[in-house]
Structure formats: C-alpha cells, structure tokens
Write an enzyme that holds these catalytic residues in place. Structure first.
Site, PDB file in Angstrom:
ATOM      1  N   THR A  66       0.811  -1.224   0.000  1.00  0.00           N
ATOM      2  CA  THR A  66       0.000   0.000   0.000  1.00  0.00           C
ATOM      3  C   THR A  66       0.837   1.264   0.000  1.00  0.00           C
ATOM      4  O   THR A  66       0.470   2.249  -0.623  1.00  0.00           O
ATOM      5  CB  THR A  66      -0.924  -0.014   1.247  1.00  0.00           C
ATOM      6  N   ASP A  84       1.278  -6.390  -4.668  1.00  0.00           N
ATOM      7  CA  ASP A  84       0.456  -6.393  -3.464  1.00  0.00           C
ATOM      8  C   ASP A  84       0.910  -7.645  -2.716  1.00  0.00           C
ATOM      9  O   ASP A  84       0.928  -8.748  -3.293  1.00  0.00           O
ATOM     10  CB  ASP A  84      -1.016  -6.501  -3.873  1.00  0.00           C
ATOM     11  N   SER A  85       1.279  -7.518  -1.459  1.00  0.00           N
ATOM     12  CA  SER A  85       1.926  -8.656  -0.790  1.00  0.00           C
ATOM     13  C   SER A  85       0.978  -9.817  -0.567  1.00  0.00           C
ATOM     14  O   SER A  85       1.407 -10.891  -0.142  1.00  0.00           O
ATOM     15  CB  SER A  85       2.565  -8.229   0.527  1.00  0.00           C
ATOM     16  N   SER A  86      -0.304  -9.618  -0.862  1.00  0.00           N
ATOM     17  CA  SER A  86      -1.202 -10.777  -0.760  1.00  0.00           C
ATOM     18  C   SER A  86      -0.849 -11.831  -1.815  1.00  0.00           C
ATOM     19  O   SER A  86      -1.264 -12.977  -1.711  1.00  0.00           O
ATOM     20  CB  SER A  86      -2.673 -10.365  -0.843  1.00  0.00           C
ATOM     21  N   THR A 142       1.631  -4.758   3.924  1.00  0.00           N
ATOM     22  CA  THR A 142       1.462  -5.195   5.318  1.00  0.00           C
ATOM     23  C   THR A 142       0.786  -6.559   5.436  1.00  0.00           C
ATOM     24  O   THR A 142       0.943  -7.239   6.438  1.00  0.00           O
ATOM     25  CB  THR A 142       0.634  -4.179   6.126  1.00  0.00           C
ATOM     26  N   ASP A 143       0.018  -6.954   4.401  1.00  0.00           N
ATOM     27  CA  ASP A 143      -0.786  -8.177   4.562  1.00  0.00           C
ATOM     28  C   ASP A 143       0.068  -9.397   4.892  1.00  0.00           C
ATOM     29  O   ASP A 143      -0.298 -10.195   5.752  1.00  0.00           O
ATOM     30  CB  ASP A 143      -1.615  -8.442   3.300  1.00  0.00           C
ATOM     31  N   GLN A 168      -4.378 -21.889  19.018  1.00  0.00           N
ATOM     32  CA  GLN A 168      -5.227 -20.902  18.345  1.00  0.00           C
ATOM     33  C   GLN A 168      -5.270 -19.595  19.138  1.00  0.00           C
ATOM     34  O   GLN A 168      -5.690 -18.576  18.608  1.00  0.00           O
ATOM     35  CB  GLN A 168      -6.650 -21.444  18.204  1.00  0.00           C
ATOM     36  N   CYS A 169      -4.892 -19.653  20.417  1.00  0.00           N
ATOM     37  CA  CYS A 169      -4.852 -18.413  21.210  1.00  0.00           C
ATOM     38  C   CYS A 169      -3.626 -17.614  20.773  1.00  0.00           C
ATOM     39  O   CYS A 169      -2.528 -18.162  20.716  1.00  0.00           O
ATOM     40  CB  CYS A 169      -4.693 -18.710  22.696  1.00  0.00           C
TER      41      CYS A 169
HETATM   42  N1  ASP Z   1      -2.720  -5.442   0.306  1.00  0.00           N
HETATM   43  C1  ASP Z   1      -1.626  -4.604   0.739  1.00  0.00           C
HETATM   44  C2  ASP Z   1      -0.359  -5.429   0.712  1.00  0.00           C
HETATM   45  O1  ASP Z   1      -0.140  -6.193   1.576  1.00  0.00           O
HETATM   46  C3  ASP Z   1      -1.888  -4.084   2.092  1.00  0.00           C
HETATM   47  C4  ASP Z   1      -0.851  -3.157   2.654  1.00  0.00           C
HETATM   48  O2  ASP Z   1       0.235  -2.986   2.165  1.00  0.00           O
HETATM   49  O3  ASP Z   1      -1.161  -2.541   3.702  1.00  0.00           O
HETATM   50  O4  ASP Z   1       0.395  -5.329  -0.188  1.00  0.00           O
END
Ligand code: ASP
Length: 344
Positions: A13, A61-63, A93-94, A282-283
């Site tokens: 992002t 996009d890191s997804s 961030t993902d 899972q906690c």
């Molecule tokens: N979908 C974005 C990613 O991980 C989200 C982010 O960067 O906050 O690339």
C-alpha cells in the site's frame, strides 16, 4: 563515513496509487519517496541516513507473495549485506510478518540491521503513516547494535519472527504477542531495550542459510486450524494431498485436540510417512505444552512437535525452511525444537 543503507521496495500500500480497479502498485516510487522525505523538517531531514534505493522487478500487493518471493528477497539481502550499512525492506502489510519471519531464518547470524516496514495508507494519502514508518525504518536500520530482522511500524520495533498483523485499519497494525518490543522511537530517536536483541551466540559471523524453497514444490506445507466437530477425513484430505511434506496444526488452548481416535490415527499416519507435524495454539497469546492435559496426549503419541509460543507465521515459515534443508528427519525435529533466531 558509514556506508549508505540499501532500501529494497517490494510493493504494498505505501507505494500504491488509485487505478481503475482500486489501489495498485504505483510508478516511480523512488522519486516519490525522496520527494516526500524532502518535506520533513530540516533537522530531521539532515539527520536521516543516506540510502541506495532499488525495487524488485515487479512490485506487488503482498497478498500475492509466495515462498519463492521470500527466497528471492533473502538472496538479494544476502548479496547486499557486505556493502550496505543496514538493510530496509518496504513491503505490503498483509504478508509482511510472513516475509519477515522467513527472512529471519534465511539470514541467520546476520551482522546488520534488516528492518522491514510498510504502511496502512499510500504515501500521498492525507494523514498517511507511510512517511513516518519509512523514516523510522531508516533510523533503526542505521543502528549497528540491531543485528536481526525486525519490523518498524508505528514508531515501534518488533522482532520480525515474533510479529503478526493484528489490525485491518489502525496505523498500529502489528503486535508481537509473546515477546516484548525490541525498541521504540522516543522523541524521534531509536531507543533499544537492553537484553532483548539476539544474543552474541546467535549473532556471530554471518552464516546465512539460503535454502531453495522452489525445489520443495508448490504445496510443501499446509496450515490447519481445528474447529469443534472437525472430522478425521477432512484432516486426511489436507495431509494426503500430493506434495505435502509438513503441516502446522492450530489446536486449542494450551495444546489440546479432540480425543477422536480416527483423527489421531490420521496424524500418526502422516508422521509415519515422514511428514513434519507441529502444533501451536489458536490463542494468540501464550504457549502450548502438549501432553499436560489428557486431551493433548494424542498429539504426543502421533509424533506432533510443540511449537511452544510461536506465531503461525514463524512456525509455518520455519517448516518451509527446515524442509528445504538437506537434513534427515531427526535433525529437522531437533532444529524445530531449538530456537534458531529467537522465534520461540
Ligand atoms: N494489500 C496490501 C499489501 O499487503 C496491504 C498493505 O500494504 O497494507 O500489499
């Protein structure tokens, strides 16, 4: 003169711009970033470390990241290690915590700071956290006392292999549930908390382990979260899928599973086939101790290893890392049990 830092931009992002289908990686990120850094107050700008910038061939996009991306990044950081004063990775961030965890294993013994950061808002968005996070990452990465892979986010420094993304929107998006902060920015300056960084034995000379994750195939490890009513045949479907060499099981509380003999048999058979099975809770907070309840004894009998208080990100990337090494089963089990980079 300290050597300039190396900044590697991978997407996410922080560098995105609006396009016809929503936010997507934008162009000319280096120029945009350098312009944004120019807007800092003069004293802060003047005290920022110099850096050389590079971007991965296709910022994403890191997804969409896979173990092949972790591997490529690990190798690039190892190549830059000797010339750069410190290393910064800018990442979405993902899956940032997954990449940071994987890098920690690949760059074991690193003698430089590797600081991974990203942002919840694009650089040019009003009130964006991007510039502050990049500034923090640069400041932490210029400090030689940091000798591990860390995440700088919202003014805090977390051990990479202990971190998780914990909020979908807040600027304070990352936590380190079972390990304290490594440091923080205080009045804009990095402060490290004593005794929390990787100790001398784990530093030493660089001894990177740049394993070939691609050679593992496209589905080496599965992640399976139990739910009440889960059936043995459902677990079997995951574990018996072609190419699976290991599994992360997310079990209940302190290390419990249903006492279903069929389910435990499926796990025992998978272990018997040589699959590396590990369990975490899972906690999100706290450790497991399998076998302390009767409901967990079946895991011990099935040869499942305890992941202690590891995050899912740390446990799964460790499985991938160990499975890609030329180790026999006993050595893999032994290394999984041992803390390699402060991950447990
Ligand atoms: N979908 C974005 C990613 O991980 C989200 C982010 O960067 O906050 O690339």
């Amino acid at each position: 003169m300290p050597s300039p830092l190396r900044v590697i931009y991978t997407g996410g992002t922080l560098g995105m711009e609006s396009g016809p289908q929503g936010l997507a990686p934008g162009r000319d990120f280096e120029a945009r970033l350098r312009r944004a850094l120019e807007t800092l107050p003069p004293a802060r700008r003047a005290s920022l470390p110099d850096f050389v910038f590079e971007a991965t061939p296709e910022p994403i996009d890191s997804s969409a990241a896979t173990p092949a991306d972790w591997q490529a990044l690990g190798r690039r950081l190892a190549e830059c290690h000797d010339q750069a004063g410190g290393l910064v990775v800018l990442h979405g961030t993902d899956t940032l915590a997954w990449t940071a965890s994987s890098l920690a294993y690949q760059l074991q013994g690193i003698a430089r700071p590797v600081v991974v950061s990203g942002a919840m808002q694009p650089l040019e968005a009003p009130g964006s956290d991007a510039l502050g996070n990049v500034e923090a990452a640069l400041r932490f990465a210029a400090r030689a006392e940091l000798q591990e892979v860390a995440i700088a986010f919202a003014g805090k420094l977390l051990r990479g292999v202990r971190s998780r993304k914990w909020h979908t929107r807040d600027a304070e998006a990352f936590i380190s549930p079972n390990y304290p902060l490594l440091g923080e920015l205080v009045e804009g300056e990095p402060v490290f908390y004593p005794g929390r960084g990787l100790d001398e034995q784990q530093r030493g000379a660089p001894r990177f382990e740049l394993a070939d994750y691609r050679a593992l195939g496209d589905a080496p490890v599965v992640r399976l979260t139990l739910w009440p009513g889960i059936q043995a045949r459902q677990v079997a479907a995951w574990l018996e899928a072609p190419g699976v060499k290991g599994a992360l099981l997310e079990v209940w509380g302190g290390g419990n599973v249903p006492s279903d003999p069929a389910l435990l048999e499926v796990l025992a058979e998978a272990s018997g086939r040589g699959q590396l099975l590990v369990a975490i809770s899972q906690c999100p907070f706290g450790a497991i101790e399998i076998g302390s309840y009767a409901a967990g004894q079946g895991l011990v009998d099935a040869g499942v290893l305890s992941g202690d208080d590891m995050t899912p990100e740390a446990a799964l990337t460790k499985l991938v890392h160990l499975l890609a090494q030329p180790l026999d089963e006993a050595q893999r089990r032994e290394r999984f049990r041992s803390p390699l980079v402060g991950e447990r």
